[in-house]
Design an enzyme around this catalytic site. Structure first.
Site, mmCIF file in Angstrom:
data_model
loop_
_atom_site.group_PDB
_atom_site.id
_atom_site.type_symbol
_atom_site.label_atom_id
_atom_site.label_comp_id
_atom_site.label_asym_id
_atom_site.label_seq_id
_atom_site.Cartn_x
_atom_site.Cartn_y
_atom_site.Cartn_z
ATOM 1 N N HIS A 164 -13.850 -19.947 -5.751
ATOM 2 C CA HIS A 164 -12.335 -21.042 -5.056
ATOM 3 C C HIS A 164 -11.339 -21.607 -5.336
ATOM 4 O O HIS A 164 -11.922 -22.317 -6.247
ATOM 5 C CB HIS A 164 -13.319 -21.996 -4.114
ATOM 6 C CG HIS A 164 -12.663 -22.412 -2.907
ATOM 7 N ND1 HIS A 164 -12.256 -23.516 -3.162
ATOM 8 C CD2 HIS A 164 -13.399 -22.216 -1.411
ATOM 9 C CE1 HIS A 164 -11.135 -23.564 -1.606
ATOM 10 N NE2 HIS A 164 -12.098 -23.015 -0.373
ATOM 11 N N GLY A 180 -6.699 -25.905 3.965
ATOM 12 C CA GLY A 180 -7.315 -27.524 4.659
ATOM 13 C C GLY A 180 -5.124 -28.394 4.901
ATOM 14 O O GLY A 180 -4.956 -29.283 5.357
HETATM 15 P P1 PGA Z 1 -9.613 -24.547 5.151
HETATM 16 O O1 PGA Z 1 -10.670 -23.975 3.921
HETATM 17 O O2 PGA Z 1 -10.547 -23.630 6.755
HETATM 18 O O3 PGA Z 1 -10.443 -25.973 5.763
HETATM 19 O O4 PGA Z 1 -8.536 -24.527 5.006
HETATM 20 C C1 PGA Z 1 -10.938 -22.760 4.352
HETATM 21 C C2 PGA Z 1 -12.062 -22.463 2.151
HETATM 22 O O5 PGA Z 1 -11.655 -23.719 1.667
HETATM 23 O O6 PGA Z 1 -12.567 -22.241 2.530
#
Ligand code: PGA
Length: 251
Positions: free
Chosen positions: A98, A174
Site C-alpha cells: 500500500h 483519502g
Molecule cells: P480511500 O483509501 O478510499 O480512503 O481513498 C483507499 C486506500 O487507501 O486503499
C-alpha cells in the site's frame, strides 16, 4: 474473455476499536437483506480486530484480510506479523505495498515482492498495490511508474489463485479526487496487457482493483470501466451503510 469475479475490499487502515464490530455486524446484515451476486466482499481491519472479526464474519460470506505482513515466516522481527499468522487467524487475503507503507515505511518494490511471496507461501492471496504520485502524474510518467512497480512488485509465481493487483493513484487516496474514467481505463488496460505478457492466461484472469476515493456516488461508474474488477476502499469502508452503497455497484 476470462470471467473474473469482482472483489470489493475494505481497508480500515489504523481505524477501529472493539466497538467497531457493530459496523461489521451491520454490513453482514445488509448483505443478508439484499444479497450480492456480482462480487465477493472483504474486510481488512487492523491486526487487533482480526481475531474477533474472524468469528463474527464466519458464515456471512464476508472474507477477512490483513493490511500488511512481514516477508519472513517467523523470527526476530519485533512488532511485525507474518503471513502464516494471518492465515492461522482465518485470513484469506493480505494487502501488500500500500502506498502508505511504501511512503511511510520506505517499502520498495523488492520488499513488496518479498511480502507477496511470503503471502503466497502461507496460502494467502496478496493484494499488491501500485500507483503514481501527483508529481509523476503531472510529469506525464504515470504509465512508466505503473509498469515499473508492477514488474518489480509481483513475484514470478503470481496467478489467479494467489494475486490481485490494486491500482491506487496516491493523489486519489483519502482526498476525494479520482482520475477520469478514461484515465482509469488507460492504466487498467496497461496493467492487463503487462499481466498477460508476463503470466499468460493467468494474467488475463487476475483481478485488477481500483482504489482511491471510491464512494457510493462514483462506484457504479468506476466499476463499469473495462478491466476494473472491483475496488479497494479506505474511508468509505468504515461505515457499513457507505460500504454497502459501494457494493451496490455489483447488485
Ligand atoms: P480511500 O483509501 O478510499 O480512503 O481513498 C483507499 C486506500 O487507501 O486503499
Amino acid at each position: 474473455m476470462t470471467e473474473i469475479r469482482a472483489l470489493v475490499a475494505g481497508n480500515w487502515k489504523m481505524n477501529g476499536l472493539t466497538e467497531s464490530a457493530a459496523e461489521a455486524r451491520a454490513l453482514a446484515e445488509f448483505l443478508t437483506q439484499d444479497a450480492v451476486s456480482g462480487c465477493s466482499v472483504l474486510l481488512c481491519p487492523p491486526f487487533t480486530l482480526l481475531a474477533p472479526f474472524a468469528s463474527l464474519l464466519e458464515g456471512t460470506g464476508i472474507g477477512l484480510g490483513g493490511q500488511d505482513c512481514h516477508s519472513n515466516r517467523a523470527g526476530a522481527n519485533t512488532g511485525d506479523i507474518s503471513a502464516e499468522m494471518l492465515k492461522d487467524l482465518g485470513c484469506e487475503y493480505v494487502i501488500v505495498g500500500h502506498s502508505e507503507r511504501r511512503a511511510g515505511h520506505g517499502e520498495d518494490d523488492a520488499l513488496v515482492r518479498a511480502k507477496a511471496e511470503a503471502a503466497h507461501e502461507a496460502g494467502l492471496k496478496a493484494i499488491v498495490c501500485i500507483g503514481e504520485t501527483q508529481d509523476k502524474r503531472q510529469a506525464g510518467q504515470t504509465l512508466d511508474v505503473i509498469q515499473m512497480q508492477l514488474a518489480g512488485s509481483l513475484p514470478d509465481g503470481s496467478g489467479i489463485g494467489n494475486t490481485l493487483v490494486a491500482y491506487e493513484p496516491v493523489w486519489a487516496i483519502g482526498t476525494g479526487l479520482t482520475p477520469s474514467l478514461e484515465d482509469v481505463g488507460e492504466v487498467h488496460s496497461l496493467i492487463r496487457q503487462d499481466l498477460i505478457a508476463r503470466f499468460g492466461t493467468e494474467g488475463a484472469g487476475m483481478n485488477i482493483l481500483y482504489g482511491g476515493s471510491v464512494k457510493p456516488s462514483n462506484a457504479g461508474a468506476l466499476m463499469a470501466v473495462d478491466n476494473v474488477d472491483g475496488a479497494l476502499v479506505g474511508g468509505a469502508s468504515l461505515k457499513a451503510h457507505e460500504f454497502n452503497g459501494i457494493i451496490d455497484a455489483y447488485r
